[in-house]
Design an enzyme around this catalytic site. Structure first.
Site, PDB file in Angstrom:
ATOM      1  N   ASP A  81     -24.485  58.405   7.755  1.00 29.13           N
ATOM      2  CA  ASP A  81     -25.083  58.238   6.431  1.00 29.13           C
ATOM      3  C   ASP A  81     -24.575  57.001   5.679  1.00 29.13           C
ATOM      4  OD1 ASP A  81     -22.514  59.147   6.076  1.00 29.13           O
ATOM      5  OD2 ASP A  81     -23.015  60.871   4.842  1.00 29.13           O
ATOM      6  N   HIS A  82     -23.405  56.500   6.041  1.00 33.76           N
ATOM      7  CA  HIS A  82     -22.849  55.377   5.279  1.00 33.76           C
ATOM      8  C   HIS A  82     -23.361  54.024   5.796  1.00 33.76           C
ATOM      9  CE1 HIS A  82     -20.119  58.333   3.634  1.00 33.76           C
ATOM     10  NE2 HIS A  82     -19.480  57.430   2.934  1.00 33.76           N
ATOM     11  N   ASP A 130     -14.077  62.710   4.267  1.00 37.01           N
ATOM     12  CA  ASP A 130     -14.689  62.029   3.130  1.00 37.01           C
ATOM     13  C   ASP A 130     -14.213  62.725   1.871  1.00 37.01           C
ATOM     14  OD1 ASP A 130     -17.245  60.054   2.575  1.00 37.01           O
ATOM     15  OD2 ASP A 130     -16.897  61.540   1.009  1.00 37.01           O
ATOM     16  N   ARG A 143     -18.510  56.960  -8.573  1.00 42.61           N
ATOM     17  CA  ARG A 143     -17.447  55.970  -8.758  1.00 42.61           C
ATOM     18  C   ARG A 143     -18.032  54.673  -9.303  1.00 42.61           C
ATOM     19  NH1 ARG A 143     -14.543  57.703  -3.159  1.00 42.61           N
ATOM     20  NH2 ARG A 143     -13.369  59.386  -4.152  1.00 42.61           N
ATOM     21  N   SER A 179     -11.203  57.138  -2.246  1.00 45.07           N
ATOM     22  CA  SER A 179     -11.761  57.635  -0.991  1.00 45.07           C
ATOM     23  C   SER A 179     -10.695  58.183  -0.042  1.00 45.07           C
ATOM     24  CB  SER A 179     -12.504  56.506  -0.285  1.00 45.07           C
ATOM     25  OG  SER A 179     -11.615  55.771   0.514  1.00 45.07           O
ATOM     26  N   ARG A 223     -10.598  57.126   3.056  1.00 42.67           N
ATOM     27  CA  ARG A 223     -10.553  56.210   4.207  1.00 42.67           C
ATOM     28  C   ARG A 223      -9.102  55.940   4.618  1.00 42.67           C
ATOM     29  NH1 ARG A 223     -12.830  51.713   0.203  1.00 42.67           N
ATOM     30  NH2 ARG A 223     -14.318  53.392   0.047  1.00 42.67           N
TER      31      ARG A 223
HETATM   32  C1  MIC Z   1     -16.543  56.628  -0.813  1.00 38.23           C
HETATM   33  O1  MIC Z   1     -17.338  57.229  -1.549  1.00 38.23           O
HETATM   34  O2  MIC Z   1     -15.679  55.857  -1.236  1.00 38.23           O
HETATM   35  C2  MIC Z   1     -16.654  56.861   0.682  1.00 38.23           C
HETATM   36  C3  MIC Z   1     -17.179  55.625   1.276  1.00 38.23           C
HETATM   37  O3  MIC Z   1     -17.563  57.898   0.939  1.00 38.23           O
HETATM   38  C4  MIC Z   1     -15.258  57.236   1.201  1.00 38.23           C
HETATM   39  C5  MIC Z   1     -15.153  57.319   2.653  1.00 38.23           C
HETATM   40  C6  MIC Z   1     -15.045  55.994   3.324  1.00 38.23           C
HETATM   41  O4  MIC Z   1     -14.379  55.093   2.818  1.00 38.23           O
HETATM   42  O5  MIC Z   1     -15.637  55.857   4.390  1.00 38.23           O
HETATM   43  C7  MIC Z   1     -14.725  58.543   0.635  1.00 38.23           C
HETATM   44  O6  MIC Z   1     -15.127  58.940  -0.447  1.00 38.23           O
HETATM   45  O7  MIC Z   1     -13.853  59.164   1.230  1.00 38.23           O
HETATM   46 FE1  SF4 Z   2     -21.627  58.334   0.296  1.00 35.54          FE
HETATM   47 FE2  SF4 Z   2     -19.150  58.315  -0.697  1.00 35.54          FE
HETATM   48 FE3  SF4 Z   2     -21.237  57.500  -2.144  1.00 35.54          FE
HETATM   49 FE4  SF4 Z   2     -20.980  60.035  -1.582  1.00 35.54          FE
HETATM   50  S1  SF4 Z   2     -19.582  58.836  -2.815  1.00 35.54           S
HETATM   51  S2  SF4 Z   2     -22.869  58.842  -1.464  1.00 35.54           S
HETATM   52  S3  SF4 Z   2     -20.137  59.989   0.475  1.00 35.54           S
HETATM   53  S4  SF4 Z   2     -20.458  56.537  -0.307  1.00 35.54           S
END
Ligand code: MIC
Ligand code: SF4
Length: 643
Positions: A64-65, A119, A379, A533, A535
């Site tokens: 999905d990313h 995630d 965010r 996140s 990550r």
């Molecule tokens: C995000 O919303 O920052 C992400 C991208 O979903 C991350 C995961 C990632 O960095 O791949 C998260 O929320 O954990």
């Molecule tokens: Fe995707 Fe993270 Fe954004 Fe949710 S917050 S839509 S999991 S990138």
């Protein structure tokens, strides 16, 4: 003494430890989820652990990313995840099927179960009464292999909801109010448990919006009761049999409590660049808007999208606004298509995206220079949209749609008749984009593209550490600062050497070259270091660059776990003011650090440059000490399986 919901679920999954706040507890994990930008690493680590088949009730790998596919890298990662999932017993949600949290809520989440996801927004499942926790990929890999998940037993804060939301005020405004009251640090060490009369008036997707954004509080997770509303949702998804009732005992005790009067809430907005920088839409006033994005795992449910479509029907998006809409799942998109709502969106001039994270993580649709972008995601960290100078405001879908038409930030209450959509009695269910794993994975060949590079593994902790402070950053540094993610970098999530060139790019673009030149060193951080996140790249990349320890005022939960899993010391200043006693380039010494970690002895940092001794703290469980000594979780897991 009775139990609250969080304690009930933890108790029924407890493998070891005592349920006393702060104590190390290990819980059995029923379900796992991964997404593609953390998933490649999680499956590489799962393979390194060497277990032939996942041992959970269900594990799902979502794509999905990274769906922009500007080069071969994303598609290669998708193929790797698809084949590795098939081989090891993991369901595979194909690209286009939707955002992991939305699809998991629709198709897999079950009240009373535990879910561990790579995630940070995994707590979305709390909307269904699950104990759903975000973690680094390695923790998820271990859980897939049947290993328990270790965490410090959180305190439980009751969020007592009274009253009922007024028209045009929605779930996003509830969680923005919680963030306004508690801030991005306010949830650290807590599970947020929603209770009270007001719960009944919220649908499951609305509850999920609230639990999703509990991540922005720094909370371990958030959870709602499982009640008749939950049963109706599961029934409409054709899974009534997955329902169980779940509520707190009448004499349940909480560590803390706040009350939110839903009827007193008004449309709210989080101003740039933090989700807790909250004000009312009315106070912020009619600022000119350049872009509106409606979507993300926070607000892309059928309810949200139908509401938006009703607002857009017969109207035209303001000429100065680019309206982008990303429905959360194939199910949502399909239902919008069949109800005609999609046509109303298209007719109004919305730019429709596939069901994926998209602009939320800067995967396309970066706004113009200095743009004001209103977004329904969770965010609004600086630069996350892909445009460094953009100012992102977080709002509800209702505020977003009203503003897209008027061209200025607009309080939806000025729109007259409420338009909120109802939950359908039946969702369209078609799981044809979820591939089940092979019955027997032996003959499945895992396909690895050239972008998949080996990941760094640490060595056991040294006797002494002597190195320089390579960077000094302030409070609330996010993982988006440490390891930025955008359309240019996300394709390289399985390529740590490449990513390392961009570590701390928003703070200091010279950090990677300095780290390499000095052969590693220390990072100095403020409070809530590593928020955001899950990550683990924000730990693996510093590890690759030779970082031995991070010394901060305090840490965010998932990032601290990721540092420990990578064997990097997460040290805190015993006195926060000592932060001022270390500057970049100072030579720092941790003498006999191995012995001190082993024996839990007090740790003192010697700042050789300034000739100062600085007391530090290392708040770790006995198990975490072992992980640090071994040089991380992977080494520790291997050591254990060899014993
Ligand atoms: C995000 O919303 O920052 C992400 C991208 O979903 C991350 C995961 C990632 O960095 O791949 C998260 O929320 O954990
Ligand atoms: Fe995707 Fe993270 Fe954004 Fe949710 S917050 S839509 S999991 S990138």
């Amino acid at each position: 003494m009775g139990y609250n919901i969080a304690q009930k679920i933890i108790k029924s999954h407890l493998v070891s430890g005592q349920m006393k706040p702060g104590e190390d507890v290990a819980i059995k994990i029923d379900q796992t989820l991964t997404q593609d930008s953390t998933g490649t690493m999680a499956y590489l680590q799962f393979e390194a652990i060497g277990i032939p088949r996942v041992k959970t009730e269900i594990s799902v790998a979502y794509i999905d990313h990274n769906t922009l596919q500007a080069g071969f890298e994303n598609a290669d990662d998708h193929k790797y995840i698809q084949t590795v999932a098939k081989k090891y017993g993991v369901h595979f949600s194909r690209p286009g099927n939707g955002i992991c949290h939305q699809v998991h809520l629709e198709r897999f989440g079950k009240p009373g179960k535990t879910l561990l996801g790579s995630d940070s927004h995994t707590p979305t499942g709390g909307g269904l009464g699950m104990l759903a926790i975000g973690a680094g990929g390695l923790d998820v890999a271990v859980a897939m292999g049947g290993g328990a998940y270790h965490l410090a037993m959180p305190k439980v804060r009751k969020v007592n909801l009274v009253g009922k939301l007024s028209p045009w005020v929605s779930a996003k405004d509830v969680i923005l109010e919680v963030l306004r009251q508690l801030t991005v640090k306010g949830g650290v060490g807590y599970i947020m448990e929603y209770a009270g009369e007001g719960v009944k008036s919220l649908t499951v997707p609305e509850r999920a919006t609230i639990t999703n954004m509990g991540a922005e509080l720094g909370a371990t997770t958030s959870v709602f009761p499982s009640d008749e509303v939950t049963r109706e949702f599961l029934k409409a998804q054709g899974r009534e049999e997955d329902w169980i009732e779940l509520s707190a005992d009448s004499d349940a005790v909480y560590d803390d409590e706040i009350t939110i009067d839903l009827s007193s809430l008004v449309p709210l907005v989080a101003k740039p660049h933090m989700p807790d920088n909250v004000d009312t839409v009315e106070n912020v006033g009619s600022i000119k808007v350049d872009q509106v994005f409606i979507g993300s795992c926070t607000n892309s449910s059928y309810r949200d999208m139908e509401t938006v479509a009703k607002m857009l029907k017969g109207k035209t998006v303001h000429p100065d606004v680019s309206l982008v809409i990303g429905p959360g799942s194939k199910q949502v998109l399909n239902m919008l298509a069949r109800s005609g709502a999609l046509a109303d969106m298209i007719d109004a001039g919305a730019r429709i995206l596939e069901s994926a994270c998209g602009p939320c993580i800067g995967m396309g649709q970066a706004p113009k220079t200095d743009a004001v972008s209103l977004r329904t995601n969770n965010r609004n960290f600086e630069g996350r949209s892909g445009t460094a100078s953009a100012k992102v405001y977080i709002v509800s879908p209702e505020t977003a749609a009203a503003s897209a038409i008027s061209g200025v930030l607009t309080d939806p209450r000025t729109w007259g008749e409420p338009k909120a959509a109802k939950e359908p009695e039946k969702f369209i269910v078609n799981d044809n984009m979820i591939d089940p794993p092979a019955e027997n994975g032996d003959s499945v060949e895992v396909v690895r593209g050239p972008n998949i590079k080996p990941f760094p593994v640490n060595v056991p902790l040294a006797e002494d550490i002597k190195a320089q402070a390579l960077i000094k950053v302030g409070d609330n540094i996010t993982t988006d600062h440490i390891m930025p993610s955008n359309a240019k970098l996300l394709p390289f999530r399985s390529n740590i050497p490449y990513l390392s060139e961009f570590c701390f790019a928003p703070c200091d673009p010279h950090f990677p070259s300095r780290a390499k030149e000095k052969n590693g060193g220390f990072i100095i951080g403020g409070s809530n270091y590593g928020q955001g996140s899950s990550r683990e790249h924000a730990a693996l990349v510093p590890l690759y660059l030779g970082i031995k320890a991070v010394i901060a005022k305090s840490f965010a939960r998932i990032h601290m776990a990721n540092l420990i899993n990578s064997g990097i010391l997460p040290l805190t200043f015993a006195n926060e003011d000592d932060y001022d006693k270390v500057d970049i380039d100072d030579v720092l010494v941790l003498e006999n650090i191995r012995e001190k970690v082993e024996k839990s002895q007090p740790i003192v940092l010697l700042n050789k440059t300034k000739n100062k001794e600085i007391p530090l703290e290392l708040t770790l469980s006995a198990r975490q000490r072992k992980l640090i000594l071994a040089g991380g979780l992977l080494n520790y897991t291997k050591m254990q399986s060899e014993e």
